[in-house]
Scaffold this active site. Sequence first.
Site, PDB file in Angstrom:
ATOM      1  N   ALA A   1      70.323  40.475 -12.541  1.00 24.74           N
ATOM      2  CA  ALA A   1      70.163  40.125 -13.956  1.00 24.74           C
ATOM      3  C   ALA A   1      69.698  41.326 -14.769  1.00 24.74           C
ATOM      4  O   ALA A   1      70.143  41.532 -15.908  1.00 24.74           O
ATOM      5  CB  ALA A   1      69.171  38.976 -14.095  1.00 24.74           C
TER       6      ALA A   1
ATOM      7  N   TYR B   1      67.203  41.464  -9.832  1.00 23.88           N
ATOM      8  CA  TYR B   1      67.791  42.799  -9.910  1.00 23.88           C
ATOM      9  C   TYR B   1      69.181  42.736 -10.543  1.00 23.88           C
ATOM     10  O   TYR B   1      69.504  43.519 -11.441  1.00 23.88           O
ATOM     11  CB  TYR B   1      67.861  43.421  -8.519  1.00 23.88           C
ATOM     12  CG  TYR B   1      68.545  44.768  -8.479  1.00 23.88           C
ATOM     13  CD1 TYR B   1      67.874  45.903  -8.894  1.00 23.88           C
ATOM     14  CD2 TYR B   1      69.864  44.889  -8.030  1.00 23.88           C
ATOM     15  CE1 TYR B   1      68.501  47.144  -8.870  1.00 23.88           C
ATOM     16  CE2 TYR B   1      70.480  46.126  -7.998  1.00 23.88           C
ATOM     17  CZ  TYR B   1      69.805  47.245  -8.420  1.00 23.88           C
ATOM     18  OH  TYR B   1      70.424  48.472  -8.401  1.00 23.88           O
TER      19      TYR B   1
END
Length: 246
Positions: free
Chosen positions: A157, A155
């Site tokens: 990233a 998430y």
Amino acid sequence: MRKTVVITGGSGEIGSAISRKFAENGYDVIISYNSNSKRATDFIATLPEGNHAVFHAPTTDSEKLKAFSEFVKDQYGKLDVLVNNAGITTPVAHDNLDELSDEWIDKIMQTNFRGSFAMVRAFRDLLEKSTEDTALIVNISSIAGIFGIGSNVAYCASKAALDSMTRSLARVLAPKIRVVSVSPGFVEGEYTVNIDPAFLKSQKDSTPLGRFALGEDVANAVLSTATLLKFSTGTIITVDGGRLLK
């Protein structure tokens, strides 16, 4: 001529606040949904009077997005604001590398990053027909993309990728289209009920303004970006109560 806004996931926790805020300020609101047609239809009926609409268009389905853009073209002729709000995640401790499955990594990246890019690709031509001086794309990101703390590593990233896309597209779509990330911290609501209360307390205690954001806070930031901050593009507007300061 009334202004138009497309909001993906426009009947969800944050999306509904954004949708209502734009409707209250004279916009025709077009929301998309992935699976919950009843929630989307019931919600759109609660908005102030306007030429509002609902369309089924998962952002991971490029053919559906083409049909969505054709619908907006036929019904409205142009688009002034696109809000990429649709997103998914699942809670996985950052040190639990095995539990974050390949399937979830792909789902998160496909929806949070690829889906937002696909929306821009599908609606670019309509945004360029905006009657505003500049049309606007708002990517609903997260301070997780900056801070590296969030529901899981993928998430975080995905939101960092979204912010990078904001900068890249702001450069290439200027001067006709502005692109901005609005990045909340934790938002109070249905999402936070699934998170460990002890972790939430630690995050709230580390927030200088002493509370989490509300959907209204995020909606205010998005509307202000559309109506007031007209010389801002390629930037990240945080709605985090100062969480990044700690």
